[in-house]
Design a protein around this motif. Structure first.
Motif, mmCIF file in Angstrom:
data_model
loop_
_atom_site.group_PDB
_atom_site.id
_atom_site.type_symbol
_atom_site.label_atom_id
_atom_site.label_comp_id
_atom_site.label_asym_id
_atom_site.label_seq_id
_atom_site.Cartn_x
_atom_site.Cartn_y
_atom_site.Cartn_z
ATOM 1 N N PHE A 157 -1.832 4.215 -7.366
ATOM 2 C CA PHE A 157 -2.562 4.725 -6.201
ATOM 3 C C PHE A 157 -3.368 6.002 -6.442
ATOM 4 O O PHE A 157 -4.320 6.263 -5.728
ATOM 5 C CB PHE A 157 -1.594 4.967 -5.044
ATOM 6 C CG PHE A 157 -0.863 3.732 -4.608
ATOM 7 C CD1 PHE A 157 -1.526 2.739 -3.908
ATOM 8 C CD2 PHE A 157 0.469 3.543 -4.935
ATOM 9 C CE1 PHE A 157 -0.870 1.589 -3.526
ATOM 10 C CE2 PHE A 157 1.143 2.395 -4.554
ATOM 11 C CZ PHE A 157 0.466 1.417 -3.843
ATOM 12 N N GLY B 186 0.831 -1.206 0.000
ATOM 13 C CA GLY B 186 0.000 0.000 0.000
ATOM 14 C C GLY B 186 0.859 1.247 0.000
ATOM 15 O O GLY B 186 0.626 2.164 0.781
ATOM 16 N N SER B 187 1.875 1.269 -0.848
ATOM 17 C CA SER B 187 2.893 2.320 -0.853
ATOM 18 C C SER B 187 3.548 2.483 0.522
ATOM 19 O O SER B 187 3.534 3.558 1.120
ATOM 20 C CB SER B 187 2.342 3.666 -1.341
ATOM 21 O OG SER B 187 3.442 4.507 -1.684
ATOM 22 N N PHE B 188 4.101 1.387 1.020
ATOM 23 C CA PHE B 188 4.956 1.407 2.217
ATOM 24 C C PHE B 188 4.195 1.767 3.501
ATOM 25 O O PHE B 188 4.796 2.227 4.461
ATOM 26 C CB PHE B 188 6.160 2.342 1.999
ATOM 27 C CG PHE B 188 6.931 2.021 0.750
ATOM 28 C CD1 PHE B 188 7.882 1.008 0.748
ATOM 29 C CD2 PHE B 188 6.663 2.669 -0.457
ATOM 30 C CE1 PHE B 188 8.566 0.675 -0.415
ATOM 31 C CE2 PHE B 188 7.334 2.333 -1.630
ATOM 32 C CZ PHE B 188 8.283 1.331 -1.610
ATOM 33 N N LYS B 189 2.880 1.504 3.495
ATOM 34 C CA LYS B 189 2.081 1.848 4.676
ATOM 35 C C LYS B 189 1.690 0.645 5.527
ATOM 36 O O LYS B 189 1.391 0.801 6.694
ATOM 37 C CB LYS B 189 0.790 2.570 4.230
ATOM 38 C CG LYS B 189 1.019 3.995 3.755
ATOM 39 C CD LYS B 189 -0.275 4.749 3.564
ATOM 40 C CE LYS B 189 -1.147 4.098 2.512
ATOM 41 N NZ LYS B 189 -2.305 4.948 2.145
ATOM 42 N N PHE B 190 1.677 -0.544 4.938
ATOM 43 C CA PHE B 190 1.144 -1.699 5.663
ATOM 44 C C PHE B 190 2.134 -2.218 6.708
ATOM 45 O O PHE B 190 3.319 -1.901 6.681
ATOM 46 C CB PHE B 190 0.784 -2.830 4.691
ATOM 47 C CG PHE B 190 -0.315 -2.489 3.726
ATOM 48 C CD1 PHE B 190 -1.129 -1.375 3.914
ATOM 49 C CD2 PHE B 190 -0.539 -3.284 2.603
ATOM 50 C CE1 PHE B 190 -2.147 -1.067 3.017
ATOM 51 C CE2 PHE B 190 -1.553 -2.978 1.700
ATOM 52 C CZ PHE B 190 -2.354 -1.874 1.898
#
Lengths: 318, 318
Positions: free
Chosen positions: B191, B158-162
């Motif tokens: 995204f 999730g673009s380095f969010k998870f």
């Protein structure tokens, strides 16, 4: 007002035991992260350090501000972080406007207001510079300091999506995670958390969406009535201006916001071949080629017609 | 069906000159990135290599698939990437179900269907493993291969969010950027780009939002009529199930989707102290504690009442 190296900046901070750190008004994640992160790091080596912002720090940063003791002292060194110009100081921070001795910033447009400045315009966030500065000072950030710096790194890059991201950005994020930064929770708070009022406002905004020129122009509008009805804060309209441009095929996205005294504040986002700044300058506004703004003092319908026509014309001329 | 080291996997690939690479159905960024990335890398050292998926590769990945020449050959080695179980093969890929000699995967739940498997359940994406595999093989990815691998890394996180992101994830992203990966453009496509139909569907979905239990339960609904009216694809409802849980104060988020033959497919997301799986099991469903699903075959109103009541009860019991 000379530019200095990061080593020299580190030296200035190491030499002084009472450091006041100024942040810009309407503080974002980078300002808060740098202000609190640098203060925490300086305190960890026995110095007095206090971040100062004219505005209240938004509640979403409470994981950094809760339990952070306020220190009162006569400053020995006044530092600014993430501050491009002193025009962005307000309230209590404004008092120190002409006394800033050290500036640490990542805005290429920095006005060199400080006695000494370290400016790296290629750094995606000021927080990246703070991490490098701590390295130079020999300070290993603790968990909370790493959280603060990570907050700046992720917010100023839209979670590593923006064009300002460099390999260095990712390497610093990796280092901060190893120092304990809770990247998952910070990302959740910064990017995946919204108030019920904001969701209600977004619903209303989507109801106003209109397309023109075969879907190449998109328009949304936020009225005072929508703000009142939804109960959303002013701060919660942030990011809305980017919404229309995310839609496939849209070359020009317009967001119109009703302000006081009959003003409609307009934000125009455009694809690279269309000059948003030229569109907005027709109404006395300006900005960058891809993102610009202006104000129109007319009725909602007239303001909308005026900006839509200007955008459709710009599209036809491109 | 032994597990092997990454060195051994590299050796198997280096030994063979005709490699067929299987991807799961409904391919996501990680599947496409691994399939195309590995094929490009193998081709770069003179081998024949072809990715194969039973479904068509979605248009959004055209920067990887456009101009990618189809190679036809008798496979010497059949490899699967990002494939937890052969149940996820379909169409042409299904023919090779029982002939998979090497599996490269990051699902802890991998069923060991292949002759030899390298599985790293701690890797946020399978693409991270592919990068490490290429390192072992001594292959330096070219720009397009780096794009492919970056696609997997950013989509599965999730673009380095998870919470699956590790320091290694960021370091690999940094390396890929240095190899030329266009992280900005890939992030934009993955995204920040949605179809006009999806925006219309989102608007309709927000119109259905209902709260209960002082805002701690949130409900949205997607009907067949909404799908038809908006013109959105089935794939465009992805991510919708996370929407309600993003709202401040919501402990249980319910997304109900109308399917064929009177089925309402329900997805429940909950905060850690509430067991979504226990809620869904009351209707013959299941899943994880924080994310579960079930089907109810009743009218919209009855299905909604049933799941809402179950959620409100679960909240009161917690």
């Amino acid at each position: 007002m000379p530019r200095i190296t990061l080593e020299k900046a580190a030296e200035m901070l190491l030499k002084n035991d009472r450091v006041l750190i100024l942040m810009h008004k309407s503080p974002d994640g980078d300002a808060v992260g740098c202000g609190y992160g640098l203060a925490m790091a300086l305190r960890s080596i026995g110095k007095k350090a206090q971040p100062l912002c004219g505005d209240e720090i938004p509640k979403m940063y409470s994981y950094l501000t809760d339990g952070f003791e306020v220190q009162e002292f006569e400053p020995g060194l006044i530092v600014s972080v993430d501050l491009a110009t002193t025009d962005l100081l307000n309230g209590k921070a404004l008092e120190y406007k002409d006394k800033i001795e050290l500036c640490i910033d990542h805005h290429g447009s920095n006005t060199d207001y400080a006695q000494y400045s370290y400016v790296d315009g290629k750094s995606a966030s000021c927080a990246e510079i703070i991490k490098e500065l701590l390295d130079k000072m020999g300070i290993v950030p603790d968990k909370l300091t790493a959280d603060a710096i990570f907050t700046g790194v992720c917010t100023d890059t839209g979670s590593f999506k923006f064009s300002n991201v460099t390999p260095k950005t990712h390497r610093i994020a990796a280092d901060l995670m190893e120092l304990g930064a809770d990247s998952t929770e910070i990302s959740r708070i910064m990017f995946d958390c919204k108030s019920r009022n904001k969701v209600e406002l977004e619903r209303m905004i989507l109801d106003t969406i209109e397309f023109s020129s075969d879907g190449r122009v998109a328009f949304v509008c936020i009225t005072k009535e929508m703000m009142d009805k939804s109960g959303a804060d002013k701060g919660e309209t942030e990011g809305i201006a980017g919404l229309t441009k995310q839609i496939e095929g849209v070359k020009i996205g317009i967001t119109m916001k009703e302000k006081e005294n009959g003003e409609f504040r307009i934000s125009v986002r455009s694809s690279s071949d269309i000059d948003a700044s030229a569109i907005c300058s027709q109404f006395g506004g300006g900005g960058h080629k891809a993102a610009a703004g202006c104000s129109i003092y007319k009725s909602l319908q007239e303001a909308k017609d005026a900006i839509m026509t200007a955008c459709i014309n710009a599209l036809e001329d491109s």
